[in-house]
Design a protein around this motif. Sequence first.
Motif, PDB file in Angstrom:
ATOM      1  N   THR A 113      62.477 -23.103   4.648  1.00  0.00           N
ATOM      2  CA  THR A 113      62.723 -22.788   3.234  1.00  0.00           C
ATOM      3  C   THR A 113      64.167 -23.111   2.845  1.00  0.00           C
ATOM      4  O   THR A 113      65.047 -23.240   3.696  1.00  0.00           O
ATOM      5  CB  THR A 113      62.474 -21.293   2.933  1.00  0.00           C
ATOM      6  OG1 THR A 113      63.446 -20.525   3.648  1.00  0.00           O
ATOM      7  CG2 THR A 113      61.074 -20.865   3.334  1.00  0.00           C
ATOM      8  N   ARG A 168      66.143 -21.104   1.456  1.00  0.00           N
ATOM      9  CA  ARG A 168      66.979 -19.977   1.866  1.00  0.00           C
ATOM     10  C   ARG A 168      67.431 -20.143   3.319  1.00  0.00           C
ATOM     11  O   ARG A 168      68.602 -19.917   3.651  1.00  0.00           O
ATOM     12  CB  ARG A 168      66.208 -18.653   1.702  1.00  0.00           C
ATOM     13  CG  ARG A 168      67.088 -17.416   1.947  1.00  0.00           C
ATOM     14  CD  ARG A 168      66.277 -16.116   1.916  1.00  0.00           C
ATOM     15  NE  ARG A 168      65.579 -15.871   0.662  1.00  0.00           N
ATOM     16  CZ  ARG A 168      66.160 -15.411  -0.457  1.00  0.00           C
ATOM     17  NH1 ARG A 168      67.460 -15.156  -0.461  1.00  0.00           N
ATOM     18  NH2 ARG A 168      65.454 -15.218  -1.553  1.00  0.00           N
ATOM     19  N   ASP A 200      62.931 -19.172  -1.764  1.00  0.00           N
ATOM     20  CA  ASP A 200      61.971 -19.094  -0.665  1.00  0.00           C
ATOM     21  C   ASP A 200      60.972 -20.243  -0.652  1.00  0.00           C
ATOM     22  O   ASP A 200      59.975 -20.218   0.059  1.00  0.00           O
ATOM     23  CB  ASP A 200      61.272 -17.731  -0.690  1.00  0.00           C
ATOM     24  CG  ASP A 200      62.256 -16.628  -0.325  1.00  0.00           C
ATOM     25  OD1 ASP A 200      62.940 -16.769   0.719  1.00  0.00           O
ATOM     26  OD2 ASP A 200      62.404 -15.663  -1.100  1.00  0.00           O
TER      27      ASP A 200
END
Lengths: 407, 147
Positions: A253, A255, A290
């Motif tokens: 992801t 993130r 995400d």
Amino acid sequence: MAEEMRIVLRNYGKIDPLKIDDYIAVGGYNALNKARSMKPADLINEVKSSNLRGRGGAGFNCGVKWNFAYMAQADQKYVICNADEGEPGTYKDRLIMEGDPQSLLEGMAICAHAIGATQGFIYCRGEYPSVVKTLNMAIAQATEKGVLGDFSIEVRMGAGAYVCGEETALIESIEGKRGEPRIKPPFPPVVGLWGKPTIVNNVETFANIPAIVEKGAAWYAGIGTPSYPGTKIVTLTGDVVNKTFFEVPTDTTIREVIFDFGGGIPDGKGFKAVQIGGTSGAFIPAANLDTPIGFDAMTEIGAVLGSGAVFVLNDTRDIVDVTARIAKFFAHESCGKCAPCREGTMRMHDLMDKINSGRGKSADVVLLNKLGRVMSYSCLCGLGQAAPAPVMTTIEHFPADYNAKLV
Amino acid sequence: MNYQEILAKYADKPGGMIEAFHAIQEELNYLPEEVIIEAAKVFNKPTAQAYGVATFYSMFSTAKRGKYVIRICESAPCHVAGAAEVVAALEKELGVKMGESTADGLFSLEFTECVGQCQATPVITINGEPYLDVAPAQISGIIAAYK
Ligand SMILES: Cc1cc2nc3c(=O)[nH]c(=O)nc-3n(C[C@H](O)[C@H](O)[C@H](O)COP(=O)(O)O)c2cc1C
Ligand code: FES
């Protein structure tokens, strides 16, 4: 924490890039030998079913593209490696060419066998003179060893034009002309360099090929996200602790890329936005962190994976100023062939400058959105079509930053 | 090698005009008018087309340039890393503005977009050689090495 997985960078830092024997000692050119024992149609099917998709930005299925050139009848066909790497914040192709140039040559030679080509070109950006030397040395060694067989490769150097990364502009440039994109169709696999069927693939795409041929399509298709399998090199810039590169599976992801691999935002500051895919990419707010970096997941949030550049801004940054800078980039790099891009990028830059310097009105923001929409569908090539993305996504996600600068 | 010899070397290379221009700039640092006119003849193209090529690419210059061409990356990652301060330091050190050359013919200042060394912003290049993580305080020292 997510882990790196090195496929295209499998030999990076491990072998001497200027010694072909080092490459051969770690299994280099086994894949080419294997490919040559296969029928071109079977080889293409293997690449197709690995679902490898182009790493240059458009994400087209590599085997499907090769098949077009394979099917085309011609006395000569060409294999071109796109090493123009002009997307700001991107240096992944340089890493491959500096660290493991033979893997690129091997990938190109496999493609040549698949489509029936004997001549290849590497179009390397003019900003990489030392890479050009490395490539020429690698080609000389491969030729001397005879590993390339009847396939020869020539390096051509770009001269500082972002648009030459667009495959038909690149072809024009190899032909010695101004790098202006052609009208498509016909596409290069049918009518390409000097009118002949031509495959243009990115460096990272080619560097995947030997691994796929050696380990099989099923192995590759099982890595990362199924619709865009494999790995992607990401290059981190801006406000991030680890300003470096990583090769990660495509289900990683955003993130994880920024906060695990990248080590987060330095100096105790917060996250504001990230622009992925280079300067033509969308700005992405915290709410979408995400999202996996795979091609389709990025498209779903109105963003792109593009070149894999990851440009992070902390919460003290002036995003309107950064976007104005980006608008100048496109005004400068527009080749001028089509009016919507030539005029549009200039107007967009004017309007962004006006707003950034505190002279803009809310009507200018409305106008920017309208102009951006028109450009996205009326420009001839991807340059003008993508140029509005950073402007429109910052207006969408960070309206307060614009409002604060309006009169 | 003079430019006629360089052009002759590339004459048989299909699409070789750009390669020839690179090679000539290695020697002269820019493309004088007579080079462009001669290139058109050698490659059998209209002069307009040769001029079109010479002016399309940002690394080619039809105006005389200094012996050392200093390019400052102003793409977004270098921009937020402080490229503007590096520009100011260079202008102050050399006493010329961006786009100009010093009177002694030694240095020219140009903007460039990303040069692909973004792991260490801001970046400048001098005749293609990259300098990484450049701080304004380092500019005097970097320039001194070329004087
Ligand atoms: C303005 C513009 C710039 C581009 N720059 C590059 C580039 O630097 N490198 C690259 O591989 N592809 C670039 N592309 C994409 C190419 O047109 C093409 O899709 C790609 O080389 C195909 O290879 P792939 O299928 O392996 O990705 C660019 C496209 C556009 C519209
Ligand atoms: S952004 Fe300046 S070198 Fe890449």
